[in-house]
Write an enzyme that holds these catalytic residues in place. Structure first.
Site, PDB file in Angstrom:
ATOM      1  N   SER A 138       0.812  -1.215   0.000  1.00 50.23           N
ATOM      2  CA  SER A 138       0.000   0.000   0.000  1.00 50.23           C
ATOM      3  C   SER A 138       0.851   1.273   0.000  1.00 50.23           C
ATOM      4  O   SER A 138       1.489   1.590  -0.995  1.00 50.23           O
ATOM      5  CB  SER A 138      -0.958  -0.037   1.199  1.00 50.23           C
ATOM      6  OG  SER A 138      -1.991   0.897   1.063  1.00 50.23           O
ATOM      7  N   ASP A 156      10.147   5.793 -10.089  1.00 48.66           N
ATOM      8  CA  ASP A 156       9.727   6.563 -11.260  1.00 48.66           C
ATOM      9  C   ASP A 156      10.525   7.855 -11.414  1.00 48.66           C
ATOM     10  O   ASP A 156      10.808   8.291 -12.538  1.00 48.66           O
ATOM     11  CB  ASP A 156       8.232   6.885 -11.174  1.00 48.66           C
ATOM     12  CG  ASP A 156       7.364   5.645 -11.320  1.00 48.66           C
ATOM     13  OD1 ASP A 156       7.882   4.625 -11.809  1.00 48.66           O
ATOM     14  OD2 ASP A 156       6.180   5.699 -10.939  1.00 48.66           O
ATOM     15  N   LYS A 179      -0.804  -4.331  -3.340  1.00 47.74           N
ATOM     16  CA  LYS A 179      -2.074  -3.714  -2.948  1.00 47.74           C
ATOM     17  C   LYS A 179      -2.134  -2.300  -3.516  1.00 47.74           C
ATOM     18  O   LYS A 179      -1.419  -1.413  -3.058  1.00 47.74           O
ATOM     19  CB  LYS A 179      -2.218  -3.671  -1.431  1.00 47.74           C
ATOM     20  CG  LYS A 179      -3.499  -2.978  -0.967  1.00 47.74           C
ATOM     21  CD  LYS A 179      -3.548  -2.908   0.544  1.00 47.74           C
ATOM     22  CE  LYS A 179      -4.777  -2.120   1.007  1.00 47.74           C
ATOM     23  NZ  LYS A 179      -4.700  -0.686   0.654  1.00 47.74           N
TER      24      LYS A 179
END
Length: 725
Positions: free
Chosen positions: A472, A483, A497
């Protein structure tokens, strides 16, 4: 992160949540209370309405059948109590649960539970009778199948008798291998089984209600859960890392509640009058409130009496750990205060990586973050001292900068997530403004959540350590760092998740002044990385991978049969500080060479492989010679490793002399010794953490020693000062 829950598992692992007062004498109701019926209707309204739920589902016969299956799994996950004959009778309810739930009628759930309680009582009586029989010869070749998740229901009582016979024999053998005498084994197991029956017999209607409502909630979504008012309070406390009370961790042991741990800095610790193992037998409020005998109470009832507003007094009657239970209790008076649960907060240390060739040793700071916690209420009130993962990490970064570290590893292993806000703000400590995560709501609207604060708390080299237990919010942060090319991601592929939950207070609609209906942790959205990819199912894949410690088929989002599928949306523009792809082959080569000669890393890999092989068997032998040889082999291996540690000058394992299996349940162990052992486990050598620090040190050396490579890997960082050494 949500894990699979069962009523029996909760009973065995956390009896404080389930054990009722031994003297209550009240029969289990056969229907919910009026408030519970109203709560059920409110839950139905939430989960079936697209204005609230991200993936609403109609409560129809198909979902009712799924609810039915999940309810049975919650009650009897190991298929140890019900027979196929019981299930055949229950099947009449399978497609009728939906109609009753909508009306707040849950008589079917209570009827099934009533049978369950009878079956538990019968099974326990059978197990206790087996202890008196001559069945404890372990020379044969039979085995005990402990993993029965996919097994069929036992055909009849005789089949269950055989299953329980092997289960009891395995319990006996474990204690025998741990050196216990037959009379002690019989006494321990008889008490264990008696406590199991007592725990189930004393469950209250609210426990059954919560379990059944969650069979509906989890059928809609694996991460949607219902909390009763009391369990909602406990959940909120776990997120805030603070409470108002005495600062002691309690544990139930037989019929009394004992102190397992004293929280440093709290009233209990400051008083110097309490210690682990002491038993609380009475509680009184203020200076003169009546003392209530709490022997036999469920632990959450005792906790409710001990907790209270800051500045108020509580009186405890305590029997010291070293005294008999019939001893005269000692009266302890404490003034409640706000207590910070520091053990669950972020912590820092420094690892020194030795010099390599002509390059000097590197000091790598490590920050261990167990959860993305936040005191929501404290933040809402603008309390300057509210608990916050981001604030704590920022302080630790300042501390590590002062210690002149060359890089920082943020350890998110087994960090199951928490506050989405904290994940965004924590990312902001390492990037200078920009999008962190995309959030898509049920209607398809996508919003971009960004770090809006200028400046970076740490511009230097960064690595993020993850494993399958990272979920999460951990995946949001790790994905953002990947990224942005802001740091190396090391470890295992994460949980997978990719959904967002929000707590919905069911009392807000009737505007109740006191909590009556509970709360729902409701899936309201799906999050996506700034590159457009969802972490759902796939998780975050590391740049440098360690061997998987657990199979994705056994743990992770992919184990849920109703989890959302993976998908992607459009990427959003974001800064790319670096591109580690050209660097990764060199880092992997250095990593492979180093771990080939790293004993601790090799031992860890061996243990993981052995654990997987044993787990795949789903059964254990009941041949004593075979089990003893296996145990002796494991103990010899631990001792051999300890000797090798000494010879190699490695840190010693503080638990090397501990038996791997003492055969005892948690409530049967000496509380003080067990708590101390748990603390020692935190200081065991951690080859994965050290190797992560070594990988980051490699990256620093390579980039500082090769201007051309650095210009390719960190073109933006070279201009802005990131990864400066």
């Amino acid at each position: 992160m949500t894990v699979k829950k069962t009523l029996l598992a909760l009973l065995l692992s956390a009896p404080f949540a389930l054990m009722a007062r031994a003297d209550s004498g009240t029969a289990l109701p056969n229907a919910p209370t009026a408030d519970q019926a109203t709560a059920a209707k409110l839950v139905y309204g939430l989960l079936s309405d697209s204005r609230y739920a991200y993936r609403p589902k109609a409560l129809d016969d198909a979902l009712a059948a799924d609810m039915y299956k999940r309810y049975l799994e919650a009650l009897d996950p190991g298929k140890q109590f019900f027979t196929a004959q019981d299930i055949a009778k229950f099947d009449a309810y399978k497609t009728k649960l939906d109609d009753g739930f909508k009306r707040g009628d849950m008589s079917a759930a209570y009827a099934i539970f009533a049978v369950y309680r009878q079956r538990v009582e019968a099974r326990v009586a059978h197990a206790r009778a087996l202890l008196k029989q001559d069945i404890f010869d372990f020379a044969g070749n039979d085995s005990f199948v402990y993993d029965r998740e996919d097994a069929p229901w036992a055909t009849d009582k005789a089949a269950l008798d055989e299953l329980w016979k092997q289960s009891v024999r395995n319990d006996w053998l474990r204690l025998k291998l741990a050196g216990k005498k037959p009379e002690d084994i019989r006494k321990t197991l008889d008490k264990r089984y008696e406590n199991l029956a007592k725990g189930i017999a004393e469950l209250k209607g609210e426990d059954v209600f919560q379990t059944f409502v969650n069979s509906y909630a989890n059928a809609v979504d694996p991460h949607t859960d219902y909390f009763t008012p009391r369990s909602a309070d406990n959940f909120n406390l776990s997120m805030s890392l603070s409470l108002e009370g005495i600062g002691a961790v309690l544990q139930r042991q037989d019929d009394v509640v004992a102190i397992r741990e004293i929280v440093p800095g709290g009233p209990a610790g400051n008083s110097k009058k309490l210690k682990p193992g002491d038993r609380v037998v009475g509680v009184g409020q203020g200076d003169s409130g009546p003392m209530e005998d709490v022997i036999g109470w469920r632990i959450d009832d005792v906790v409710a009496k001990i907790r209270g507003k800051k500045g108020t007094k509580v009186r405890l009657d305590v029997i010291p750990a070293e005294a008999g239970l019939d001893s005269q209790p000692v009266r302890v008076v404490l003034v409640r205060d706000k207590v910070r649960l520091e053990d669950q907060a972020a912590k820092a240390e420094v690892i020194t990586i030795p010099a390599a060739g002509k390059t000097p040793a590197k000091r790598i700071g490590v920050i261990k973050l167990p959860g993305f916690y936040q005191d929501f209420e404290g933040r809402r009130r603008n309390n300057g001292d509210y608990a916050s993962a981001t604030r704590d990490v920022a302080k630790l970064l300042t501390q590590l900068r002062g210690e002149k570290v060359d890089g920082v590893v943020l350890d998110l292993r087994n960090n199951g997530g928490g506050s989405l806000t904290e994940a965004i703000e924590l990312s902001g400590l390492f990037i200078d403004r920009g999008p962190v995560v995309q959030v898509r709501e049920s209607g398809g609207r996508v919003s971009v959540e960004s770090d809006s604060d200028a400046g970076i708390a740490w511009e230097g080299p960064l690595a993020v350590l993850i494993n399958r237990g990272s979920a999460s919010a951990s995946e949001i942060f790790a994905g953002a760092m990947q990224d942005y090319g802001r740091g190396l991601v090391i470890g295992e592929t994460t949980f997978g998740k990719g959904t967002v939950q929000n707590l919905v207070d069911l009392d807000r609609w009737p505007a109740n002044e006191t909590a009556r209906f509970g709360q729902v942790k409701l899936t309201i959205a799906q999050f996506f990385r700034v590159n457009g990819s969802s972490t759902q199912h796939k998780g975050v894949e590391p740049d440098i991978a360690f061997p998987a410690s657990v199979d994705a088929s056994e743990f992770g989002e992919s184990t849920y049969d109703n989890a959302l599928p993976w998908t992607r949306i459009a990427a959003v523009p974001h800064t790319r500080y670096g591109n580690f792809e050209p660097l990764l082959p060199k880092l992997r080569a250095l990593h492979d060479k180093r771990v080939a000669d790293n004993k601790e890393y090799q031992w860890w890999a061996e243990d993981v492989a052995r654990f997987k092989a044993e787990r795949a068997k789903k059964a254990v032998s009941l041949n004593e010679a075979e089990r003893r040889a296996e145990r002796d082999g494991n103990e010899a291996k631990r001792k051999q490793r300890q000797e090798e540690r000494k010879a190699l000058g490695l840190a010693l394992d503080p638990l090397a002399d501990e038996s791997a299996d003492d055969g005892l349940a948690a409530s049967e162990r000496d509380i003080a010794k067990d708590a101390a052992r748990e603390k020692l486990a935190d200081s065991r050598p951690d080859p994965l953490l050290r190797e992560s620090a070594a990988i980051l040190a490699d990256a620093v050396r390579l980039l500082n020693g090769d201007d051309k490579l650095s210009a390719v890997v960190l073109p933006t960082a070279n201009v802005r000062g990131h990864w400066a050494d």
